[in-house]
Design a protein around this motif. Structure first.
Motif, PDB file in Angstrom:
ATOM      1  N   LYS A  24      34.237  47.849  47.942  1.00  0.00           N
ATOM      2  CA  LYS A  24      33.279  48.284  46.931  1.00  0.00           C
ATOM      3  C   LYS A  24      33.990  48.728  45.663  1.00  0.00           C
ATOM      4  N   LEU A  25      35.055  49.487  45.792  1.00  0.00           N
ATOM      5  CA  LEU A  25      35.790  49.946  44.626  1.00  0.00           C
ATOM      6  C   LEU A  25      36.461  48.784  43.902  1.00  0.00           C
ATOM      7  N   GLN A  26      37.012  47.857  44.652  1.00  0.00           N
ATOM      8  CA  GLN A  26      37.651  46.719  44.009  1.00  0.00           C
ATOM      9  C   GLN A  26      36.631  45.876  43.262  1.00  0.00           C
ATOM     10  N   ALA A  27      35.451  45.686  43.814  1.00  0.00           N
ATOM     11  CA  ALA A  27      34.418  44.895  43.147  1.00  0.00           C
ATOM     12  C   ALA A  27      33.987  45.569  41.858  1.00  0.00           C
ATOM     13  N   GLN A  28      33.864  46.885  41.872  1.00  0.00           N
ATOM     14  CA  GLN A  28      33.463  47.590  40.676  1.00  0.00           C
ATOM     15  C   GLN A  28      34.547  47.560  39.619  1.00  0.00           C
ATOM     16  N   GLN A  29      35.778  47.708  39.996  1.00  0.00           N
ATOM     17  CA  GLN A  29      36.859  47.777  39.032  1.00  0.00           C
ATOM     18  C   GLN A  29      37.156  46.429  38.394  1.00  0.00           C
ATOM     19  N   THR A  30      36.766  45.352  39.014  1.00  0.00           N
ATOM     20  CA  THR A  30      37.028  44.039  38.421  1.00  0.00           C
ATOM     21  C   THR A  30      35.929  43.626  37.460  1.00  0.00           C
ATOM     22  N   ARG A  31      34.846  44.373  37.396  1.00  0.00           N
ATOM     23  CA  ARG A  31      33.749  44.057  36.483  1.00  0.00           C
ATOM     24  C   ARG A  31      33.970  44.816  35.191  1.00  0.00           C
ATOM     25  N   THR A  32      34.426  44.147  34.169  1.00  0.00           N
ATOM     26  CA  THR A  32      34.652  44.809  32.889  1.00  0.00           C
ATOM     27  C   THR A  32      33.410  44.687  32.025  1.00  0.00           C
ATOM     28  N   GLY A  33      33.199  45.690  31.170  1.00  0.00           N
ATOM     29  CA  GLY A  33      32.018  45.688  30.339  1.00  0.00           C
ATOM     30  C   GLY A  33      30.755  45.971  31.127  1.00  0.00           C
ATOM     31  N   THR A  34      30.890  46.669  32.247  1.00  0.00           N
ATOM     32  CA  THR A  34      29.775  46.911  33.148  1.00  0.00           C
ATOM     33  C   THR A  34      29.645  48.399  33.446  1.00  0.00           C
ATOM     34  N   GLU A  35      28.401  48.857  33.601  1.00  0.00           N
ATOM     35  CA  GLU A  35      28.149  50.253  33.951  1.00  0.00           C
ATOM     36  C   GLU A  35      27.305  50.302  35.214  1.00  0.00           C
ATOM     37  N   PHE A  36      27.674  51.202  36.124  1.00  0.00           N
ATOM     38  CA  PHE A  36      26.928  51.435  37.345  1.00  0.00           C
ATOM     39  C   PHE A  36      26.275  52.802  37.221  1.00  0.00           C
ATOM     40  N   ASP A  37      24.950  52.851  37.229  1.00  0.00           N
ATOM     41  CA  ASP A  37      24.201  54.102  37.187  1.00  0.00           C
ATOM     42  C   ASP A  37      23.738  54.409  38.610  1.00  0.00           C
ATOM     43  N   TYR A  38      24.211  55.535  39.162  1.00  0.00           N
ATOM     44  CA  TYR A  38      23.930  55.890  40.553  1.00  0.00           C
ATOM     45  C   TYR A  38      22.788  56.898  40.639  1.00  0.00           C
ATOM     46  N   TYR A  39      21.902  56.683  41.619  1.00  0.00           N
ATOM     47  CA  TYR A  39      20.724  57.531  41.803  1.00  0.00           C
ATOM     48  C   TYR A  39      20.743  58.171  43.183  1.00  0.00           C
ATOM     49  N   SER A  40      19.984  59.265  43.320  1.00  0.00           N
ATOM     50  CA  SER A  40      20.010  60.039  44.560  1.00  0.00           C
ATOM     51  C   SER A  40      19.315  59.335  45.725  1.00  0.00           C
ATOM     52  N   ASP A  41      18.287  58.531  45.437  1.00  0.00           N
ATOM     53  CA  ASP A  41      17.561  57.845  46.508  1.00  0.00           C
ATOM     54  C   ASP A  41      16.897  56.570  45.971  1.00  0.00           C
TER      55      ASP A  41
END
Length: 76
Positions: A24-41
């Motif tokens: 999961k971390l590797q997939a996120q770090q290879t996406r440049t110009g991308t933002e992940f907004d995390y929600y509680s549920d």
């Protein structure tokens, strides 16, 4: 014999922990110009964290990482 068994169990646990968190971390770090907004549920109403990667290699983030996220362009 007992020491070898303990060593093998520890090796298995460490390997499993490493493999379960790394993709999961590797997939996120290879996406440049991308933002992940995390929600509680799954209602996606309470944002609890953000992680972003810019096309120039810079990154930013705060809060918590959860299973509930929305992927958008980071704008940088």
């Amino acid at each position: 014999m007992k020491l070898r068994f303990i060593f093998l169990i520890m090796l298995f646990v460490l390997t499993f922990a490493s493999l379960s968190s790394t993709p999961k971390l590797q997939a996120q770090q290879t996406r440049t110009g991308t933002e992940f907004d995390y929600y509680s549920d799954d209602t996606y109403t309470d944002m609890v964290g953000i992680r972003g990667w810019c096309s120039n290699g810079a990154s930013y983030g705060f809060g918590y990482v959860t299973s509930y996220y929305v992927v958008t362009d980071s704008g940088c």
